[in-house]
Design a protein around this motif. Structure first.
Motif, PDB file in Angstrom:
ATOM      1  N   ALA A 102       0.836  -1.208   0.000  1.00  0.00           N
ATOM      2  CA  ALA A 102       0.000   0.000   0.000  1.00  0.00           C
ATOM      3  C   ALA A 102       0.868   1.254   0.000  1.00  0.00           C
ATOM      4  CB  ALA A 102      -0.920  -0.010   1.216  1.00  0.00           C
ATOM      5  N   ALA A 103       1.958   1.226   0.763  1.00  0.00           N
ATOM      6  CA  ALA A 103       2.848   2.394   0.814  1.00  0.00           C
ATOM      7  C   ALA A 103       3.444   2.666  -0.562  1.00  0.00           C
ATOM      8  CB  ALA A 103       3.956   2.143   1.840  1.00  0.00           C
ATOM      9  N   ARG A 104       3.830   1.600  -1.262  1.00  0.00           N
ATOM     10  CA  ARG A 104       4.401   1.767  -2.607  1.00  0.00           C
ATOM     11  C   ARG A 104       3.338   2.269  -3.581  1.00  0.00           C
ATOM     12  NH1 ARG A 104       9.506  -0.724  -2.592  1.00  0.00           N
ATOM     13  NH2 ARG A 104       9.723  -1.960  -0.694  1.00  0.00           N
ATOM     14  N   ALA A 105       2.083   1.792  -3.410  1.00  0.00           N
ATOM     15  CA  ALA A 105       0.994   2.218  -4.311  1.00  0.00           C
ATOM     16  C   ALA A 105       0.728   3.714  -4.194  1.00  0.00           C
ATOM     17  CB  ALA A 105      -0.278   1.437  -4.007  1.00  0.00           C
ATOM     18  N   ILE A 106       0.964   4.268  -3.012  1.00  0.00           N
ATOM     19  CA  ILE A 106       0.696   5.704  -2.834  1.00  0.00           C
ATOM     20  C   ILE A 106       1.941   6.546  -3.161  1.00  0.00           C
ATOM     21  CG2 ILE A 106       1.208   5.941  -0.348  1.00  0.00           C
ATOM     22  CD1 ILE A 106      -1.532   7.510  -0.271  1.00  0.00           C
ATOM     23  N   GLY A 107       3.009   5.868  -3.549  1.00  0.00           N
ATOM     24  CA  GLY A 107       4.179   6.600  -4.033  1.00  0.00           C
ATOM     25  C   GLY A 107       5.354   6.670  -3.068  1.00  0.00           C
ATOM     26  N   LEU A 108       5.256   6.017  -1.909  1.00  0.00           N
ATOM     27  CA  LEU A 108       6.404   5.983  -0.994  1.00  0.00           C
ATOM     28  C   LEU A 108       7.387   4.914  -1.495  1.00  0.00           C
ATOM     29  CD1 LEU A 108       4.668   6.025   2.548  1.00  0.00           C
ATOM     30  CD2 LEU A 108       4.978   7.903   0.957  1.00  0.00           C
ATOM     31  N   SER A 109       8.622   4.981  -1.012  1.00  0.00           N
ATOM     32  CA  SER A 109       9.587   3.970  -1.457  1.00  0.00           C
ATOM     33  C   SER A 109       9.390   2.655  -0.708  1.00  0.00           C
ATOM     34  CB  SER A 109      11.011   4.495  -1.256  1.00  0.00           C
ATOM     35  OG  SER A 109      11.249   4.685   0.130  1.00  0.00           O
ATOM     36  N   GLY A 110       8.528   2.658   0.257  1.00  0.00           N
ATOM     37  CA  GLY A 110       8.233   1.455   1.044  1.00  0.00           C
ATOM     38  C   GLY A 110       7.618   1.896   2.354  1.00  0.00           C
ATOM     39  N   LEU A 111       7.480   0.952   3.282  1.00  0.00           N
ATOM     40  CA  LEU A 111       6.893   1.306   4.585  1.00  0.00           C
ATOM     41  C   LEU A 111       7.960   2.033   5.400  1.00  0.00           C
ATOM     42  CD1 LEU A 111       4.304   0.982   6.194  1.00  0.00           C
ATOM     43  CD2 LEU A 111       5.216  -1.131   7.124  1.00  0.00           C
ATOM     44  N   ASN A 112       7.914   3.352   5.307  1.00  0.00           N
ATOM     45  CA  ASN A 112       9.024   4.154   5.793  1.00  0.00           C
ATOM     46  C   ASN A 112       8.482   5.386   6.516  1.00  0.00           C
ATOM     47  OD1 ASN A 112      11.328   5.673   6.037  1.00  0.00           O
ATOM     48  ND2 ASN A 112      12.066   5.183   3.971  1.00  0.00           N
ATOM     49  N   THR A 122      -3.836   6.785   6.119  1.00  0.00           N
ATOM     50  CA  THR A 122      -5.241   6.332   6.044  1.00  0.00           C
ATOM     51  C   THR A 122      -5.435   5.400   4.834  1.00  0.00           C
ATOM     52  OG1 THR A 122      -5.832   8.382   4.888  1.00  0.00           O
ATOM     53  CG2 THR A 122      -6.237   8.314   7.255  1.00  0.00           C
ATOM     54  N   THR A 123      -4.676   5.650   3.752  1.00  0.00           N
ATOM     55  CA  THR A 123      -4.789   4.772   2.573  1.00  0.00           C
ATOM     56  C   THR A 123      -4.249   3.371   2.914  1.00  0.00           C
ATOM     57  OG1 THR A 123      -4.396   6.714   1.201  1.00  0.00           O
ATOM     58  CG2 THR A 123      -4.270   4.582   0.100  1.00  0.00           C
ATOM     59  N   ILE A 124      -3.117   3.340   3.603  1.00  0.00           N
ATOM     60  CA  ILE A 124      -2.544   2.051   4.015  1.00  0.00           C
ATOM     61  C   ILE A 124      -3.546   1.307   4.908  1.00  0.00           C
ATOM     62  CG2 ILE A 124      -0.749   1.000   5.485  1.00  0.00           C
ATOM     63  CD1 ILE A 124       1.178   3.176   4.429  1.00  0.00           C
ATOM     64  N   ALA A 125      -4.168   2.054   5.834  1.00  0.00           N
ATOM     65  CA  ALA A 125      -5.146   1.427   6.743  1.00  0.00           C
ATOM     66  C   ALA A 125      -6.305   0.823   5.948  1.00  0.00           C
ATOM     67  CB  ALA A 125      -5.668   2.467   7.740  1.00  0.00           C
ATOM     68  N   LEU A 126      -6.744   1.530   4.888  1.00  0.00           N
ATOM     69  CA  LEU A 126      -7.875   1.045   4.086  1.00  0.00           C
ATOM     70  C   LEU A 126      -7.489  -0.207   3.286  1.00  0.00           C
ATOM     71  CD1 LEU A 126     -10.810   1.528   3.277  1.00  0.00           C
ATOM     72  CD2 LEU A 126     -10.020   3.041   1.465  1.00  0.00           C
TER      73      LEU A 126
ATOM     74  N   GLY B  41      -7.846  15.010   8.876  1.00  0.00           N
ATOM     75  CA  GLY B  41      -8.005  15.912   7.726  1.00  0.00           C
ATOM     76  C   GLY B  41      -7.288  15.356   6.505  1.00  0.00           C
ATOM     77  N   ALA B  42      -7.277  14.029   6.379  1.00  0.00           N
ATOM     78  CA  ALA B  42      -6.574  13.404   5.251  1.00  0.00           C
ATOM     79  C   ALA B  42      -7.286  12.105   4.898  1.00  0.00           C
ATOM     80  CB  ALA B  42      -5.117  13.129   5.637  1.00  0.00           C
ATOM     81  N   MET B  43      -8.306  12.215   3.999  1.00  0.00           N
ATOM     82  CA  MET B  43      -9.050  11.004   3.622  1.00  0.00           C
ATOM     83  C   MET B  43      -8.175  10.087   2.775  1.00  0.00           C
ATOM     84  SD  MET B  43     -11.809  11.240   5.129  1.00  0.00           S
ATOM     85  CE  MET B  43     -13.320  10.515   4.571  1.00  0.00           C
ATOM     86  N   PRO B  44      -8.467   8.767   2.765  1.00  0.00           N
ATOM     87  CA  PRO B  44      -7.667   7.843   1.951  1.00  0.00           C
ATOM     88  C   PRO B  44      -7.673   8.244   0.474  1.00  0.00           C
ATOM     89  CG  PRO B  44      -9.134   6.633   3.419  1.00  0.00           C
ATOM     90  CD  PRO B  44      -9.506   8.072   3.529  1.00  0.00           C
ATOM     91  N   ASP B  45      -6.533   8.067  -0.188  1.00  0.00           N
ATOM     92  CA  ASP B  45      -6.411   8.337  -1.620  1.00  0.00           C
ATOM     93  C   ASP B  45      -6.975   7.118  -2.356  1.00  0.00           C
ATOM     94  OD1 ASP B  45      -5.509   8.335  -4.230  1.00  0.00           O
ATOM     95  OD2 ASP B  45      -3.584   9.264  -3.759  1.00  0.00           O
ATOM     96  N   LEU B  46      -8.176   7.273  -2.955  1.00  0.00           N
ATOM     97  CA  LEU B  46      -8.855   6.097  -3.518  1.00  0.00           C
ATOM     98  C   LEU B  46      -8.147   5.540  -4.758  1.00  0.00           C
ATOM     99  CD1 LEU B  46     -12.632   6.904  -2.918  1.00  0.00           C
ATOM    100  CD2 LEU B  46     -11.106   5.443  -1.592  1.00  0.00           C
ATOM    101  N   GLY B  47      -7.473   6.406  -5.526  1.00  0.00           N
ATOM    102  CA  GLY B  47      -6.709   5.927  -6.689  1.00  0.00           C
ATOM    103  C   GLY B  47      -5.610   4.979  -6.225  1.00  0.00           C
ATOM    104  N   ALA B  48      -4.858   5.420  -5.220  1.00  0.00           N
ATOM    105  CA  ALA B  48      -3.768   4.594  -4.677  1.00  0.00           C
ATOM    106  C   ALA B  48      -4.341   3.352  -4.001  1.00  0.00           C
ATOM    107  CB  ALA B  48      -2.949   5.410  -3.681  1.00  0.00           C
ATOM    108  N   PHE B  49      -5.520   3.515  -3.384  1.00  0.00           N
ATOM    109  CA  PHE B  49      -6.146   2.365  -2.720  1.00  0.00           C
ATOM    110  C   PHE B  49      -6.411   1.240  -3.715  1.00  0.00           C
ATOM    111  CE2 PHE B  49     -10.264   0.205  -2.242  1.00  0.00           C
ATOM    112  CZ  PHE B  49      -9.942  -0.643  -1.194  1.00  0.00           C
ATOM    113  N   TRP B  50      -7.045   1.587  -4.870  1.00  0.00           N
ATOM    114  CA  TRP B  50      -7.382   0.544  -5.849  1.00  0.00           C
ATOM    115  C   TRP B  50      -6.129  -0.109  -6.406  1.00  0.00           C
ATOM    116  CZ3 TRP B  50     -11.735  -1.614  -5.393  1.00  0.00           C
ATOM    117  CH2 TRP B  50     -12.879  -0.893  -5.052  1.00  0.00           C
ATOM    118  N   LYS B  51      -5.092   0.726  -6.613  1.00  0.00           N
ATOM    119  CA  LYS B  51      -3.827   0.186  -7.131  1.00  0.00           C
ATOM    120  C   LYS B  51      -3.235  -0.824  -6.137  1.00  0.00           C
ATOM    121  CE  LYS B  51       0.529   2.042  -8.797  1.00  0.00           C
ATOM    122  NZ  LYS B  51       1.395   3.221  -8.671  1.00  0.00           N
ATOM    123  N   GLY B  52      -3.197  -0.447  -4.874  1.00  0.00           N
ATOM    124  CA  GLY B  52      -2.648  -1.328  -3.837  1.00  0.00           C
ATOM    125  C   GLY B  52      -3.543  -2.535  -3.617  1.00  0.00           C
TER     126      GLY B  52
END
Lengths: 245, 228
Positions: A102-112, A122-126, B41-52
């Motif tokens: 998930a961290a890589r999917a959002i553009g981080l180099s890893g869980l860092n 919050t994206t990682i949590a989801l 104040g930072a909702m999950p990024d749904l684009g990145a969510f689907w990718k992951g």
């Protein structure tokens, strides 16, 4: 406020705590129902007590290893999220790898932690939550039908007067599971030279043999409740000693 | 009310409560990141969510399906509702429940087995939750001890320690079933070390082999009993 402080803030503890409390309440509810039902169908209270005490002692050591998982993840995800993820459904190997994906999917180099942002958090949590719920989804829709279908051939088998295949199948499935792990430890040794899992496995098995001897031949039945946890402790102590040598 | 009717009603309600519990659990778990997002104040990024999620789903949805198919019959109704919401199936709940069933001599598929399984999984889940919660409370003072390099090899080898104890118990119970799956798994892992990382998937052929051999032996025993 740093990202780590935000991830460790009181509201995060409260959100995760509420979910953990719900699962704890559900477990207690099922335990009380099962206990009452056991008594109602005429089961011996000693048997019920042994089922509970053996399970509590069995779980203590592995629980500490899960706690270590919380500690391991707390540096990059704060304490509340790993606490939640490892208390509800999760397993350390799953959570660590999924958090990294998930961290890589959002553009981080890893869980860092140095690159972590609240949105990444919050994206990682989801992703962690959405990826792990499928066992629950299948259970909601198919558990009842699947179990009732499985009970039919079992009843037919036992009605012939023989021992049910269910018992044999469960033991066999478990033997298969243990065989796969034992094979993997031998493979780890031959491919990497890491003998530690094999040593731990052997010491733990030997300790179990001693516990079984005292329980079966010397009538020390109370040892059954501690045999698995005690054997594991012996195996783990052997790992510490072997690493020091 | 007779025992059979009572147990049928109990089981029926187990499914109702179990389903309700899991549905609430799923809502809470999927809602949690959004509530966190509202507060931070930072909702999950749904684009990145689907990718992951796409990557995670490829590996973990089949694995969840396999876990459901293999472990549900072992866990029974109450046990499976609890086990699938509390997790740690292979490394904790299943061995714990099998241990409790062994200690109490509960025959698979019987009402006693269902009760013992539910009690065992629930007790295990409560213990884990309490230990982790206490640990989280004590996290700061405990951290240097638990994460000390001296103890690290012990906690790195919890799983082999568990399977050592269980290997003795189960190999002894089904000595005729053990040889072939153990030999095949060992040869596979020695010849193809890349498989070691996929031990979760190796359980499927290994378990299938063991069940197949168990079935042949069971059939033979039934035949013997009939001729006697």
């Amino acid at each position: 406020m740093s990202v780590l402080s935000q991830m460790n803030s009181l509201p995060m503890y409260l959100i995760c705590g509420v979910i953990i409390l719900f699962v704890l309440a559900m477990s207690l509810f099922f335990m009380v129902r099962a206990w009452r039902a056991g008594i109602a169908i005429g089961m011996d209270q000693t048997k019920l007590r042994r089922a509970v005490t053996s399970s509590v002692t069995f779980t203590l050591l592995p629980s500490i290893s899960i706690l270590l998982g919380v500690i391991a993840l707390s540096g990059s995800l704060g304490v509340p999220l790993p606490w939640l993820r490892l208390s509800v459904i999760g397993a350390l190997h799953y959570e660590t790898s999924v958090a990294d994906i998930a961290a890589r999917a959002i553009g981080l180099s890893g869980l860092n932690i140095s690159e972590m942002t609240p949105t990444a958090y919050t994206t990682i949590a989801l992703v962690m939550s959405a990826g792990i719920i499928w066992g629950m989804v299948l259970t909601i829709f198919f558990n009842k039908r699947y179990l009732s279908r499985l009970q039919k051939p079992k009843n037919a088998a036992t009605s012939k007067g023989g021992k049910g295949f269910g018992d044999v199948a469960m033991t066999a499935m478990f033997i298969g599971l243990v065989a796969a792990y034992v094979g993997s430890y031998v493979g780890t040794f031959t491919s990497t030279g890491n003998y530690m899992p094999l040593i731990v496995l052997a010491v733990s098995a030997a300790a179990m043999a001693v516990f079984t001897y005292f329980s079966e031949k010397r009538g020390q039945l109370w040892l059954d409740n501690f045999s698995v946890a005690g054997s594991m402790l012996c195996g783990m102590a052997a790992a510490v000693l072997a690493a020091l040598v | 009310m007779d025992k059979k009717t009572f147990f049928e009603q109990y089981n029926q309600r187990t499914h109702t409560y179990g389903r309700a519990g899991l549905i609430i659990g799923i809502i809470l778990m999927l809602g949690c990141p959004f509530v966190m997002g509202l507060i931070l104040g930072a909702m999950p990024d749904l684009g990145a969510f689907w990718k992951g999620f796409a990557q995670v789903a490829l590996v973990y949805i089949p694995s969840c399906a396999v876990e459901f198919l293999i472990y549900t019959p072992m866990l029974g109704a109450g046990g499976s509702y609890l086990a699938f919401i509390t997790g740690n199936l292979i490394n904790m709940k299943i061995p714990c429940m099998m241990n409790a069933k062994g200690i109490t001599d509960a025959e698979a598929g019987s009402p006693e087995s269902e009760i013992v399984s539910t009690l065992s999984i629930a007790a295990s889940a409560v213990t884990t939750t309490v230990v982790i919660a206490l640990g989280v409370l004590l996290l700061i003072p405990l951290q240097p001890i638990l994460s000390s390099p001296v103890l690290a090899p012990a906690f790195d080898n919890v799983v082999p320690a568990l399977f050592g104890a269980l290997a003795y118990q189960y190999f002894r119970k089904g000595i005729k079933i053990v040889a072939i799956p153990l030999m095949v798994m060992t040869v596979l892992c020695v010849a193809m070390p890349s498989l070691i990382g996929s031990v979760g998937f190796l359980i499927i052929p290994s378990g299938a082999m063991a069940i197949g051999i168990g079935y042949v032996l069971w059939k033979r025993d039934i035949k013997k009993e009939v001729t006697e």
